[in-house]
Structure formats: structure tokens, C-alpha cells
Design a protein around this motif. Structure first.
Motif, PDB file in Angstrom:
ATOM      1  N   ALA A  22       0.853  -1.203   0.000  1.00  0.00           N
ATOM      2  CA  ALA A  22       0.000   0.000   0.000  1.00  0.00           C
ATOM      3  C   ALA A  22       0.885   1.248   0.000  1.00  0.00           C
ATOM      4  CB  ALA A  22      -0.892  -0.005   1.240  1.00  0.00           C
ATOM      5  N   PRO A  23       0.363   2.348  -0.538  1.00  0.00           N
ATOM      6  CA  PRO A  23       1.143   3.583  -0.508  1.00  0.00           C
ATOM      7  C   PRO A  23       1.313   4.066   0.936  1.00  0.00           C
ATOM      8  CG  PRO A  23      -1.112   4.011  -1.245  1.00  0.00           C
ATOM      9  CD  PRO A  23      -0.973   2.531  -1.123  1.00  0.00           C
ATOM     10  N   THR A  24       2.532   4.352   1.320  1.00  0.00           N
ATOM     11  CA  THR A  24       2.777   4.807   2.694  1.00  0.00           C
ATOM     12  C   THR A  24       3.789   5.956   2.716  1.00  0.00           C
ATOM     13  OG1 THR A  24       4.034   2.749   2.805  1.00  0.00           O
ATOM     14  CG2 THR A  24       2.194   2.925   4.286  1.00  0.00           C
ATOM     15  N   THR A  25       3.298   7.120   3.079  1.00  0.00           N
ATOM     16  CA  THR A  25       4.120   8.315   3.240  1.00  0.00           C
ATOM     17  C   THR A  25       5.110   8.090   4.379  1.00  0.00           C
ATOM     18  OG1 THR A  25       2.345   9.728   2.470  1.00  0.00           O
ATOM     19  CG2 THR A  25       3.999  10.757   3.902  1.00  0.00           C
ATOM     20  N   ALA A  57       2.195   8.701  -1.611  1.00  0.00           N
ATOM     21  CA  ALA A  57       1.581   9.934  -2.111  1.00  0.00           C
ATOM     22  C   ALA A  57       2.665  10.921  -2.529  1.00  0.00           C
ATOM     23  CB  ALA A  57       0.708  10.549  -1.022  1.00  0.00           C
ATOM     24  N   GLN A  99       1.578   6.991  -6.818  1.00  0.00           N
ATOM     25  CA  GLN A  99       0.335   7.609  -6.355  1.00  0.00           C
ATOM     26  C   GLN A  99       0.416   9.124  -6.521  1.00  0.00           C
ATOM     27  OE1 GLN A  99      -0.919   7.767  -2.129  1.00  0.00           O
ATOM     28  NE2 GLN A  99      -2.782   6.725  -2.789  1.00  0.00           N
ATOM     29  N   HIS A 180      -4.756   9.580  -6.206  1.00  0.00           N
ATOM     30  CA  HIS A 180      -5.101   9.544  -4.780  1.00  0.00           C
ATOM     31  C   HIS A 180      -6.412  10.314  -4.589  1.00  0.00           C
ATOM     32  CE1 HIS A 180      -4.890   9.119  -0.604  1.00  0.00           C
ATOM     33  NE2 HIS A 180      -3.681   9.557  -0.343  1.00  0.00           N
ATOM     34  N   ARG A 232      -7.639   5.364  -6.095  1.00  0.00           N
ATOM     35  CA  ARG A 232      -7.813   4.926  -4.704  1.00  0.00           C
ATOM     36  C   ARG A 232      -8.931   5.720  -4.040  1.00  0.00           C
ATOM     37  NH1 ARG A 232      -4.132   4.096   0.750  1.00  0.00           N
ATOM     38  NH2 ARG A 232      -4.708   1.912   0.822  1.00  0.00           N
ATOM     39  N   GLY A 306      -6.158  -2.960   7.440  1.00  0.00           N
ATOM     40  CA  GLY A 306      -6.187  -3.847   8.590  1.00  0.00           C
ATOM     41  C   GLY A 306      -6.090  -5.320   8.272  1.00  0.00           C
ATOM     42  N   GLY A 327      -0.332  -2.088   4.358  1.00  0.00           N
ATOM     43  CA  GLY A 327       0.408  -0.855   4.631  1.00  0.00           C
ATOM     44  C   GLY A 327       1.408  -1.044   5.749  1.00  0.00           C
ATOM     45  N   ARG A 328       0.909  -1.010   6.980  1.00  0.00           N
ATOM     46  CA  ARG A 328       1.813  -1.016   8.136  1.00  0.00           C
ATOM     47  C   ARG A 328       2.663  -2.280   8.204  1.00  0.00           C
ATOM     48  NH1 ARG A 328      -3.074   0.652  11.965  1.00  0.00           N
ATOM     49  NH2 ARG A 328      -4.013  -0.804  10.502  1.00  0.00           N
ATOM     50  N   PHE A 355       6.848   8.443  10.353  1.00  0.00           N
ATOM     51  CA  PHE A 355       6.909   9.707   9.611  1.00  0.00           C
ATOM     52  C   PHE A 355       8.212  10.451   9.869  1.00  0.00           C
ATOM     53  CE2 PHE A 355       2.330   8.885  10.292  1.00  0.00           C
ATOM     54  CZ  PHE A 355       1.931   8.792   8.960  1.00  0.00           C
TER      55      PHE A 355
HETATM   56  C1  FMN Z   1       2.780   5.629   7.830  1.00  0.00           C
HETATM   57  C2  FMN Z   1       1.583   5.616   6.909  1.00  0.00           C
HETATM   58  C3  FMN Z   1       1.589   6.383   5.766  1.00  0.00           C
HETATM   59  C4  FMN Z   1       0.505   6.348   4.870  1.00  0.00           C
HETATM   60  N1  FMN Z   1       0.591   7.046   3.697  1.00  0.00           N
HETATM   61  C5  FMN Z   1      -0.389   6.907   2.771  1.00  0.00           C
HETATM   62  C6  FMN Z   1      -0.238   7.487   1.490  1.00  0.00           C
HETATM   63  O1  FMN Z   1       0.773   8.112   1.159  1.00  0.00           O
HETATM   64  N2  FMN Z   1      -1.267   7.314   0.612  1.00  0.00           N
HETATM   65  C7  FMN Z   1      -2.392   6.609   0.914  1.00  0.00           C
HETATM   66  O2  FMN Z   1      -3.288   6.481   0.086  1.00  0.00           O
HETATM   67  N3  FMN Z   1      -2.533   6.016   2.123  1.00  0.00           N
HETATM   68  C8  FMN Z   1      -1.547   6.134   3.036  1.00  0.00           C
HETATM   69  N4  FMN Z   1      -1.652   5.466   4.226  1.00  0.00           N
HETATM   70  C9  FMN Z   1      -2.767   4.510   4.421  1.00  0.00           C
HETATM   71  C10 FMN Z   1      -2.313   3.102   3.989  1.00  0.00           C
HETATM   72  O3  FMN Z   1      -2.098   3.024   2.602  1.00  0.00           O
HETATM   73  C11 FMN Z   1      -3.358   2.031   4.372  1.00  0.00           C
HETATM   74  O4  FMN Z   1      -4.584   2.321   3.745  1.00  0.00           O
HETATM   75  C12 FMN Z   1      -3.565   1.960   5.880  1.00  0.00           C
HETATM   76  O5  FMN Z   1      -2.313   1.906   6.540  1.00  0.00           O
HETATM   77  C13 FMN Z   1      -4.375   0.730   6.255  1.00  0.00           C
HETATM   78  O6  FMN Z   1      -3.745  -0.444   5.826  1.00  0.00           O
HETATM   79  P1  FMN Z   1      -2.924  -1.387   6.868  1.00  0.00           P
HETATM   80  O7  FMN Z   1      -3.882  -1.747   7.950  1.00  0.00           O
HETATM   81  O8  FMN Z   1      -2.497  -2.551   6.028  1.00  0.00           O
HETATM   82  O9  FMN Z   1      -1.782  -0.583   7.381  1.00  0.00           O
HETATM   83  C14 FMN Z   1      -0.602   5.535   5.152  1.00  0.00           C
HETATM   84  C15 FMN Z   1      -0.613   4.774   6.321  1.00  0.00           C
HETATM   85  C16 FMN Z   1       0.455   4.803   7.197  1.00  0.00           C
HETATM   86  C17 FMN Z   1       0.427   3.943   8.428  1.00  0.00           C
END
Ligand code: FMN
Length: 377
Positions: A22-25, A57, A99, A180, A232, A306, A327-328, A355
């Protein structure tokens, strides 16, 4: 054999399994929103087993950013940084889409060349924070200021910026782009009636509120063609002070419209998550999940939010989604697909390093010992 580990074709993307990053900033670029060596290493580590990574993102405009040290793709140096990162991912046999992100009212002037944020309407995202960086290098959470409503003839500007970014993403070698349109950013600000009070052709009825998002998708598919553009959505998300008087109708309509674009995939955040966090139980009265939208969309669906190995497998078996984004868990398990394949225990993630920062909590999570010793043989 787990369904998660079976191959799939999503638009033009041919993937060896269904476990998506998943995309994660993570706020780890070098000065100026450029992906540097540290960030390249992070993605390289997670590019195993021929899957799909969705890069975090990425700002499409110098005038719209919410997080210090988040990446951009609006100048040549950023594009060159991404190109190296994409090459590193491809060298390990995986694919990567970018993204594209315009945060709209969730922008901080100090990260946006001093500009006041723009939005469909001059409505503030209450109790929502961006992250600025002080002169001494420390990060500071900051409330977003009141945005300025875009004039009708200005609306093409963010769409042009998204399109220009899509061109750069193609030049950098990405396999596709994901708009996004989740988590309270500009496309969703137009879509939901809680943040859009316009009276022109971009506000009012549902068709008008969806116009910005659909015109953005059309602008991206103009560059990329069929099967390489994705969207998304967070149909139950409230992050960013978002709300809608009838989310079920809104998202069913939108998804039915998106169906005609022949996207690579539709990416849906499930109701149990809002923004980057788990939702408090009972917080939202009318959740809209992949299950509710599936009948209105005929392409491939990625579900996120989740999931663990078992629940992801159940989700695929139920038929409500075709792929699962993590994601996490991907932050702390660079070898997540291999761990799922071999039923190995997962490393817990550390929120304090999500972060910003250095390699700690970023590139220093090891592959599982059993895998490391197997590959050393
Ligand atoms: C550290 C962090 C950064 C995130 N950055 C983005 C992002 O850049 N773009 C986005 O669409 N969602 C972002 N999310 C949301 C995740 O893509 C995901 O939807 C969310 O963590 C739930 O999935 P998980 O339970 O597998 O972590 C971020 C989540 C976390 C924890």
C-alpha cells in the motif's frame, strides 16, 4: 496454495501474486522532495517476488503539499530520483505505480511556496494536521489554514498538474499511476457534499461533484491509455474532516462511472480504517466496503485496511476483492510475500518511526532469519 500467492492480470499489469504494498508516506526524501539512496533502498527491499508496489503519495504541484520531506514529481530532479528507484524495483522483478497526490485544502503554505491552499469551497479541514519542518530540522504538526475556493476557470490547473505528473511518471519508467482520491484530498473534497458547496458545474448534484475526479482520470488515461491508471478511494473515510450525506449513493455512482475507463484496478480502503489509523468501533454509521461496490465495477479491486494473512485470504475467497494491499505490515516486513508464503511470523511495526527520520524503522527491518539463511546457502 494460498489464493494470495496466485498470479493475476490487472489491466496491463501482470503480477505473480496478489500481495500489494500500500502507498505509505514515510517522509524520507532528500531536500526538495527527491527520492534519494535511502528511499531507493527501502523500495528495493520490498520489491521481492514479482508483486506490485504502490509508491507513496507524491505531490504533483509545488503549491500543494502537506508533509515535509514527502516526494514530488513536478520537476526534473524529482523525476530523475524516481527513475533510479523504479529501475531498482524492476531489477528485482516487481512492478511499481506512482500515487499522484494533490492535497487541496490539506496543504500547508510553508510547504507550498507560501500559497494559501485551494479547494472546491472555502471550508477548513478542522482538527487535521500536516507536518512542517523547523529550521533546526525538527518536525512540527500544524493545523491546515482556511483554503480559498477555486474559481471555475482555475479548476483545470490541478487537473493539468496531475496530467503533467502522469507524463513525468511515464518518463521515469513507472508501470502506471494511481490517482489519490482517498483520505480527504482534492478529488474527494470535490466529491463529497461535506466539503463541496459550489454552485457551478463542479458542485451541487452528484454528477457535478464527481466531475473533477472523472476529468482527472480522463486526463491520466489520455497519457497512459487503458489498463495503467488506477484510483484509490476511501468510501467510509472521515480523515481530513470529510463527510457526505449519502456515501452509499455517492460511491456507487462514482464507481459505475469509473467502470468505463478500463482502469488497471480500483483500490478501496475498507471501513475499519480511516486515514493511517484503525477506526474506533461504531464511529461511522454507514460504512461502504468493497462488498458494497463490487456489483457496480467489473475490473479488478484491491482492498486495503487492517488485513493480516488469514483475513486477506478470506477476503479473496469471498470474491469481494482480487488483491490485498498491506500498509503497516509492509513497513516492518520487507519480505512480506515470502513470510506469507512460508507462514513465518511477522515483525511488529514501530509507529514512532513512520513519519520522517533516518534508516531506523525504515531500511533496518531484516528479512526473516529462515529466509536469510536459506538465501545464503
Ligand atoms: C505511515 C503511513 C503512511 C501512509 N501514507 C499513505 C499514502 O501516502 N497514501 C495513501 O493512500 N494512504 C496512506 N496510508 C494509508 C495506507 O495506505 C493504508 O490504507 C492503511 O495503513 C491501512 O492499511 P494497513 O492496515 O495494512 O496498514 C498511510 C498509512 C500509514 C500507516
Amino acid at each position: 496454495m494460498k489464493t494470495l500467492l496466485t498470479p493475476i492480470t490487472a489491466g496491463q499489469l501482470q503480477l505473480k501474486h496478489r500481495i500489494v504494498m500500500a502507498p505509505t508516506t514515510r517522509m524520507r526524501t532528500v531536500q526538495g522532495g527527491i527520492p534519494g539512496e535511502l528511499m531507493i533502498e527501502y523500495y528495493r527491499q520490498r520489491a521481492s517476488e514479482g508483486g506490485l508496489l504502490i509508491a507513496e503519495a507524491t505531490a504533483v504541484s509545488p503549491y500543494a503539499n502537506a508533509y515535509a520531506d514527502a516526494p514530488g514529481i513536478f520537476n526534473d530532479r524529482q523525476q530523475a530520483g524516481w527513475q533510479k528507484l523504479v529501475e531498482a524495483v524492476h531489477a528485482r522483478g516487481s512492478q511499481i505505480v506512482l500515487q499522484l497526490w494533490h492535497p487541496g485544502r490539506q496543504s500547508l503554505p510553508e510547504l507550498s511556496l507560501g500559497r494559501q491552499p485551494v479547494a472546491p469551497s472555502a471550508l477548513i479541514a478542522r482538527e487535521t494536521y500536516g507536518v512542517a519542518k523547523n529550521d533546526n530540522g525538527t518536525y512540527e504538526g500544524k493545523l491546515f489554514p482556511e483554503p480559498r475556493a477555486l474559481e471555475t476557470d482555475e479548476i483545470k490547473q490541478p487537473i493539468d498538474e496531475l496530467q503533467q505528473a502522469a507524463r513525468r511518471a511515464m518518463a521515469a519508467g513507472f508501470d502506471g499511476v494511481e490517482l489519490h482520491a482517498a483520505n480527504g484530498y482534492l478529488p474527494e473534497q470535490f466529491l463529497l457534499d461535506g466539503s463541496n458547496q459550489r454552485t457551478d458545474s463542479y458542485g451541487g448534484n452528484l454528477e457535478n461533484r464527481a466531475r473533477f475526479l472523472l476529468e482527472s482520470v480522463a486526463a491520466l488515461t489520455n497519457i497512459w491509455g487503458k489498463g495503467r491508471v488506477a484510483v484509490r478511494l476511501s468510501p467510509s473515510g472521515i480523515y481530513g474532516d470529510m463527510h457526505d450525506s449519502d456515501p452509499t449513493t455517492t460511491f456507487r455512482y462514482l464507481v459505475a462511472q469509473l467502470d468505463s475507463f478500463e482502469l488497471a484496478y480500483l483500490h478501496i480502503i475498507e471501513p475499519r480504517i480511516t486515514g493511517p489509523e484503525d477506526r474506533e468501533a461504531g464511529y461511522y454509521s454507514e460504512p461502504v466496503a468493497s462488498r458494497d461496490l463490487r456489483p457496480y465495477y467489473h475490473g479488478k479491486i484491491i482492498a486495503a485496511g487492517g488485513f493480516k494473512s488469514e483475513s486477506a485470504e478470506e477476503m479473496l475467497k469471498s470474491g469481494d476483492a482480487d488483491m490485498i494491499a498491506f500498509g503497516r505490515l509492509f513497513t516492518s516486513n520487507p519480505d512480506l510475500p515470502e513470510r506469507i508464503r512460508h507462514d513465518l511470523p511477522l515483525t511488529a511495526y514501530d509507529r514512532t518511526t513512520f513519519f520522517g527520520g533516518d534508516e531506523r524503522g525504515y531500511t533496518d527491518y531484516p528479512v526473516h532469519g529462515a529466509l536469510a539463511s536459506a538465501s545464503a546457502l
